[in-house]
Scaffold this active site. Structure first.
Site, PDB file in Angstrom:
ATOM      1  N   ILE A 175      -7.003  19.014 -18.763  1.00  0.00           N
ATOM      2  CA  ILE A 175      -8.304  19.000 -18.064  1.00  0.00           C
ATOM      3  C   ILE A 175      -9.143  19.258 -18.900  1.00  0.00           C
ATOM      4  O   ILE A 175      -9.445  20.475 -19.274  1.00  0.00           O
ATOM      5  CB  ILE A 175      -7.809  19.734 -16.812  1.00  0.00           C
TER       6      ILE A 175
ATOM      7  N   GLU B  35      -8.575   8.257 -10.318  1.00  0.00           N
ATOM      8  CA  GLU B  35      -7.961   7.369  -9.257  1.00  0.00           C
ATOM      9  C   GLU B  35      -6.887   7.891  -8.908  1.00  0.00           C
ATOM     10  O   GLU B  35      -6.101   7.433  -7.905  1.00  0.00           O
ATOM     11  CB  GLU B  35      -7.922   5.862 -10.163  1.00  0.00           C
TER      12      GLU B  35
HETATM   13 MO1  MOS Z   1     -11.645   1.456 -10.879  1.00  0.00          MO
HETATM   14  S1  MOS Z   1     -11.209   0.330  -9.184  1.00  0.00           S
HETATM   15  O1  MOS Z   1     -10.667   1.081 -11.853  1.00  0.00           O
HETATM   16  O2  MOS Z   1     -13.456   1.234 -11.260  1.00  0.00           O
END
Ligand code: MOS
Length: 759
Positions: A649, A725
């Site tokens: 991190i 994500e």
């Molecule tokens: Mo992200 S949806 O891979 O910009």
């Protein structure tokens, strides 16, 4: 790199505040549409009122008569600009002004340019069209759609992995599940609206546009305008909400550039909120069928995941399919297939964790249903099926801390206090539901370049054409340079978002921290090697004759492990240089040899974490508490707890912010977000933030993020897995699982609204 380059101690996870935080909160940070330019003209788009048909005639005379109108660009008046090419740098192959066919609602029909925004807007409202409409197909399941297999129908990777005999294993399994799930159309709604500003200086074009891919945009603009890419510069200094929406270019950009060339004046087009719903991309609605068979003790012997995703008539966009869900647990056999359903909609595109959000929602809801059927604790079901090798190719995970995440999150959440019986937990008039799910995101990485300069007075400049999409990439790149070169973070300046800088990949797929930090690290190591070499060399300083491998750089000095040291300034003097500058190219394992040349040409080759010689995933466990009012069925989410392991991190503060935002977005996807599509007209019905629901502060109460320590030296030199994500994957499943626990009602379609809970 030189083997003699010393390695500094890593200041892992310092919660350094964003280096651009002050600029952002004071409004000093300039977004693309804020760049002041002289003599600016304003463009406003005119878009179609039908989703399918033909424009017989477009009437521009009334608009041209509006005072201050300069130009209107419409059908057949586009000076030979080339059609877009559907690829990573372009969101569609539709050239909206190349032909009068309408293929989706809100398709661009004209660009009106005026001296003022108001005049352009007024004139745009006076453009009318005579249509020859046809009946459109609105969505999955509408009449007139065409279904094709994804595999073989798209350039994008779609591997439909399958191993061993699923049908036989499913048939033989004593415990079975066969269930269908859906996710809706969603739109990004970035607070920074989509915009393009084009400025010509002679035959040089500068485009200011919020972009996750400046080199990609440059190549695609040059191709459409038939120019030398070297004469195009794309600048994207800050981006206010990207998440995939600003990854590929839309057809707007070249049209605005054309207008600026024709008028010999800079032109700025800020797309309205409503037009953003139809002229950019969106998350495709999806359908899933999951079949699983297990042994009585919960080992999954058969797993099948079939998906149906919406796409446009013109482009075979694929969300990404089953590459993660088919590798997530140690299944005995696997079958998968992804289908594309072609409808009269614009081409969908990336939206935060494009494949993982819908596909993992289906899988993780199914896991909860299976646990129920087996009479097993849902955490234990995941433990029984945990694996260190993925079941498709038998490839090992470089590291996998899924159960550590479950254990830490379960403890923080006090999962042990849960009574597993649905409807059994209650507080006054509120039914309490507790649920959990796995979060997973592949560690993607791409070739990246960076230039780093260290000056004798200890200032550092980092240059790399990555993009500050709000993640804090500037800050973590500064941290990487600071720790390597022994300077404080505030001595580092970071320049990004400009094709005048060395290229970095598209800021998508959560690759940027890993890719860009690896390039910055490599450049810094080259600088360290040069300085160390010079310090042990013949100029007779205190470090002469030492092993460069025993040296570190700290506080403006090179320091040996026996305590001897020398000021960097003296070494600079010995080198006869005021600055030491290094350019580095980082090429990850598995990338093509020419990955850097491709990057300069605008093509990022991201290597997906599920497709390397070992699989690489960031993982997490998410637990939620829902409360459902006994009488009104109002749904509240008082608690979200997530534990995540993502390798190194770089910055615990920015990491936490990403994961926090992800959890909240996941909750939003579960309970609020949906773009309604009118079945009769294939038009979006809630094209603004008043009717497209997103959470407000009152919807969010306790959100806890736990960062589970994980060291992974195999993923990339920086040891970073990427987590932008990760957070919103799994959350929606955890919420429907909690709703089931509260009410005994299994919801398989998102979003869940209180009316779905009224029996
Ligand atoms: Mo992200 S949806 O891979 O910009």
């Amino acid at each position: 790199m030189s083997a003699s380059a010393p390695e500094p101690k890593r200041n892992q996870g310092q919660p350094v505040p964003r280096i651009d935080a002050r600029l952002k909160v004071t409004g000093e940070a300039r977004y693309a549409a804020d760049i002041p330019l002289n003599n600016l003209a304003y463009g406003v788009l005119v878009t179609s009122d039908i989703a399918r048909g033909r424009v017989n005639e477009i009437r521009l005379d009334e608009a041209r008569a509006v005072p201050d109108v300069l130009e209107i660009i419409s059908y057949g008046d586009i000076d030979g600009i080339q059609r877009p090419q559907f690829a990573n740098a372009s969101c569609t192959s539709l050239g909206p002004l190349h032909e009068t066919t309408i293929r989706h609602d809100g398709q661009i029909m004209a660009l009106v340019i005026a001296n003022t925004f108001e005049a352009a807007q007024e004139a745009a409202s006076k453009v009318t069209a005579d249509y020859q409409p046809e009946q459109p197909s609105a969505s999955l399941g509408s009449a007139g759609t065409e279904t094709i297999p994804a595999k073989g129908n798209t350039e994008r990777v779609q591997d439909d992995p399958a191993v061993r005999d699923f049908a036989a294993a499913f048939e033989a399994a004593p415990v079975k599940l066969d269930a269908a799930y859906t996710t809706p159309t969603q739109h990004h709604n970035p607070i920074e609206l989509f915009s393009t500003t084009a400025l010509w200086t002679g035959d040089q074009l500068t485009v200011y546009e919020p972009s996750q891919n400046v080199y990609g945009f440059r190549a695609e603009i040059a191709r459409q305008l038939q120019m030398d890419p070297a004469k195009v510069r794309v600048v994207s200094p800050y981006i206010g909400g990207a998440f995939g929406s600003k990854g590929p270019m839309t057809p707007r950009t070249a049209i605005v550039a054309l207008a600026a060339r024709r008028l010999n004046r800079p032109v700025r087009c800020v797309v309205t909120r409503m037009q953003g719903f139809t002229t950019a991309t969106y998350r495709a609605p999806t359908r899933h069928r999951i079949r699983m068979g297990t042994t009585p003790d919960g080992r999954i012997t058969a797993f099948s995941h079939e998906g149906w995703e919406l796409t446009s008539r013109v482009d075979n966009y694929v969300v990404g399919g089953t590459s993660t869900t088919t590798r997530l647990y140690g299944y005995g056999s696997v079958y998968s297939r992804v289908n594309l359903v072609k409808a009269d909609r614009q081409t969908p595109g990336y939206m935060r964790s494009p494949p993982e959000f819908p596909y993992v929602f289906a899988l993780e809801t199914a896991m909860d249903e299976l646990a129920e059927r087996l009479g097993m604790d849902p955490v234990e079901l995941r433990r029984v099926n945990d694996t260190m090798t993925e079941p498709i190719g038998g490839k090992p995970y470089t590291s996998r801390s899924l159960m550590q995440c479950f254990d830490q999150a379960a403890e923080a959440f006090n999962w042990a206090a849960r009574n597993p019986k649905p409807g059994s937990m209650r507080d006054g008039e509120w039914l309490i539901g507790l649920g959990c799910a796995t979060a997973a995101y592949p560690t993607n990485v791409g070739a990246a370049t960076a230039r780093v300069r260290l000056t004798a007075n200890g200032k550092v400049l980092v240059q790399s054409a990555s993009h500050e999409i709000g993640t804090g990439i500037r800050t973590v790149a500064a941290q990487m340079a600071a720790e390597q070169l022994g300077v404080p973070v505030d001595a580092v300046e970071v320049m990004m978002g400009d094709t005048d800088l060395p290229p970095a990949p598209v800021s998508g797929g959560s690759n940027s921290t890993a890719s860009v930090c690896s390039a910055v690290l490599t450049a810094c190591r080259q600088i360290r090697a040069r300085l160390s070499q010079a310090s042990v060399g013949s100029h007779g300083g205190p470090l002469a004759g030492k092993d460069p491998g025993d040296l570190d750089i700290r506080d403006g000095m090179i320091v040996a492990n026996d305590g001897a040291s020398q000021k960097l300034q003296e070494i600079f003097r010995a080198l006869g240089a005021g600055v030491v500058e290094e350019y580095a190219e980082f090429i990850p394992e598995g990338a093509p040899q020419d990955a850097v040349q491709k990057l300069y040409a605008g093509a990022s080759t991201l290597i997906n974490g599920s497709r390397r010689s070992k699989v690489q995933y960031a993982l997490g466990a998410e637990f939620v508490e829902v409360r459902i009012n006994v009488r009104t069925r109002e749904i509240r989410v008082p608690r979200l707890v997530g534990a995540f392991a993502a390798g190194r991190i770089m910055n615990t503060r920015t990491a936490r912010s990403q994961l926090l935002g992800g959890l909240i977005w996941g909750m939003s996807s579960a309970l609020l977000e949906e773009t309604g599509v009118d079945e009769r007209t294939a038009r979006y019905v809630n094209r603004d933030l008043a009717e497209y629901y997103v959470p407000v502060n009152a919807d969010i109460q306790e959100v806890e993020v736990i960062l589970v320590p994980e060291v992974d030296h195999e993923v990339n030199p920086a040891g970073v897995k990427g987590l932008g994500e990760l957070g919103n994957v799994g959350t929606a499943a955890a919420i429907v699982n909690a709703i089931y626990h509260a009410t005994g009602k299994r919801i398989r379609d998102l979003p869940v609204r209180l009316e779905n809970l009224i029996v």
